[in-house]
Every structure is written in structure tokens, then in C-alpha cells.
Write an enzyme that holds these catalytic residues in place. Structure first.
Site, mmCIF file in Angstrom:
data_model
loop_
_atom_site.group_PDB
_atom_site.id
_atom_site.type_symbol
_atom_site.label_atom_id
_atom_site.label_comp_id
_atom_site.label_asym_id
_atom_site.label_seq_id
_atom_site.Cartn_x
_atom_site.Cartn_y
_atom_site.Cartn_z
ATOM 1 N N ASP A 22 0.804 -1.266 -0.041
ATOM 2 C CA ASP A 22 -0.057 0.105 0.054
ATOM 3 C C ASP A 22 0.727 1.201 0.107
ATOM 4 O OD1 ASP A 22 -2.339 1.392 0.143
ATOM 5 O OD2 ASP A 22 -2.671 1.309 2.155
ATOM 6 N N ASN A 70 -10.664 -2.707 -5.851
ATOM 7 C CA ASN A 70 -9.988 -1.769 -6.563
ATOM 8 C C ASN A 70 -10.674 -1.491 -8.091
ATOM 9 O OD1 ASN A 70 -6.631 -2.907 -5.525
ATOM 10 N ND2 ASN A 70 -8.022 -1.389 -4.595
#
EC number: 2.5.1.-
Length: 244
Positions: A22, A70
Site C-alpha cells: 500500500d 479496486n
């Protein structure tokens, strides 16, 4: 990669490390660049981490590349990520095969484009005979989605008479998961300062150790991975039991 005295295996280090990579977008934005610039930088970081695994005693590495959630990102970013995945696989295929890395993909491939799926299949075939680091890439993956898909397959076997309902237990379901040929992760790392697991390996990580670190993924190094593995090796893992 140059030999680093800090990058060496701990006698009780993790055998399977899973990473939520991330911070790519924030890393790019901090430099006044578009988010995709950060994703490209993050892809380059993967190679260093994969190459460090043998020295650290990490046999299995699982990385979270793209989640089922996502798809909610902008069309431009999603299209850019899919293009990046295709280029990454094509570019790294020979290097991964030469370094004895076995690559697998987990996740639901149905929504991915045909060219990407073909490259994924090719990379898995090209590296199928390797027995060094086992690299698993979670692409269009979600833990809940994985369990739902596994449950459907299990239910179909029950309906077909291949499995009795009374034989279904916590040892049965893992055989239907995408990770059925992998051991559960020992250590799960999330970069970028966020302290959540984001639907990643929900079943498999029941007894994993977690490390939530502030480093953004493009800045993550093999040295930091080594330090986290050293920290893991010093932990007392009892799996619900107590010392006599």
C-alpha cells in the site's frame, strides 16, 4: 542484488510472508506525480523483495496486487494498472524463471482481459518446474470473494454426492480455496501506515503475525523486510495455548 550483511535468515523467521503493498498513490502525489507513477515505482520494488527471499529463508511470498474493491477506482487508474500488470509479466517472465521462482496467481480471473489472462497462464506454465521462492500474486482478489467461490465448489460436491455434509469441517474448506497448495502465511505486512487487512487472506491469516508499518511501498526495502523477519523470529507464538 549486492550482498547485505543485514539480509540473512533468522533461525525462527517466517517461511511464508504476505504483503499488502500500500501507498503507491500517496508516494507519487507527494512528488507531484500522477498515481500511476507510484504504481510503476512499486512494481520495481517487487523485484528487490523477491530476490531477498532466499537469503531470508522465505520460501513463500504472497503479494496483494489488485483487490476486488479496486475496480471502484477511476477508469484511468484501473486501465493503467491493467496495462502495468501486462507489461510487468512480459518483462519479468524470463528473469523469474531464471531465478527459480515459481509464480502462481490467486483471485477471480473472470473480469480480467484476455491478454492479461493469457500472460498469467504463460507465466505460471513457464515457472511451474521451479522450486525456489514461491511467489503468489493476488490479482482481482478478495478474501470474502474467495471464501464464497470456495463454498460454492464445496456445495456442488455435496450436491453431487462427492462429499458428505457431516465431513465438512475447518480442514475441508481450505482444500477449495485459491491457496489450497500453499501453507498459511506466518507474517502479514502492510505498508503505508494503514492498520487494516483490507479483505486479504481472511481465512489463511487466522494465526498470522501482523506488522503495520509507516513506510510507503515504493520506499520498502529488502533491509526493512529483514528487520521485520528478525522481529517475527523473536516472537512467542503459542497458537492459543499457554506454556506449561
Amino acid at each position: 542484488m549486492p550482498k547485505d550483511p543485514e539480509i540473512e535468515a533468522h533461525p525462527h523467521g517466517p517461511r511464508h510472508v504476505a504483503i499488502i503493498m500500500d501507498g503507491n498513490g500517496r508516494w507519487a502525489q507527494a512528488r507531484g506525480r500522477p498515481r500511476l507513477f507510484g504504481h510503476h515505482a512499486g512494481a520495481k520494488r517487487v523485484r528487490e523483495v523477491v530476490e531477498a527471499c532466499p537469503s531470508l529463508g522465505i520460501k513463500y511470498l504472497t503479494i496483494f496486487a489488485f483487490s476486488t474493491e479496486n475496480w471502484k477506482r477511476t477508469q484511468v487508474e484501473v486501465a493503467g494498472l491493467m496495462s502495468l500488470f501486462r507489461r510487468y509479466i512480459a518483462k519479468e517472465m524470463q528473469a523469474l524463471a531464471a531465478k527459480n521462482v515459481r509464480v502462481r496467481f490467486i483471485g477471480d480471473r473472470v473480469r480480467l482481459d484476455a491478454k492479461l489472462i493469457a500472460l498469467m497462464d504463460q507465466l505460471e506454465i513457464e515457472t511451474a518446474g521451479n522450486d525456489g521462492t514461491h511467489l503468489t500474486i493476488a490479482l482481482n482478489y478478495g478474501g470474502r470473494d474467495e471464501v464464497a467461490r470456495a463454498t460454492k465448489r464445496l456445495a456442488q460436491d455435496v450436491a453431487d454426492g462427492a462429499l458428505r455434509p457431516e465431513d465438512v469441517d475447518e480442514e475441508t474448506l481450505p482444500k477449495y480455496l485459491d491457496t489450497c497448495v500453499l501453507p498459511d502465511p506466518d507474517l502479514v505486512i502492510r505498508t503505508s501506515g494503514e492498520a487494516r487487512i483490507s479483505n486479504f487472506l481472511l481465512w489463511q491469516s487466522a494465526y498470522a503475525e501482523y506488522e503495520f508499518i509507516d513506510t510507503l511501498w515504493p520506499d520498502f526495502t529488502a533491509g526493512e523486510l529483514a528487520r521485520l523477519c528478525q522481529s517475527y523470529g523473536a516472537r512467542d507464538r503459542r497458537f492459543g495455548a499457554v506454556k506449561a
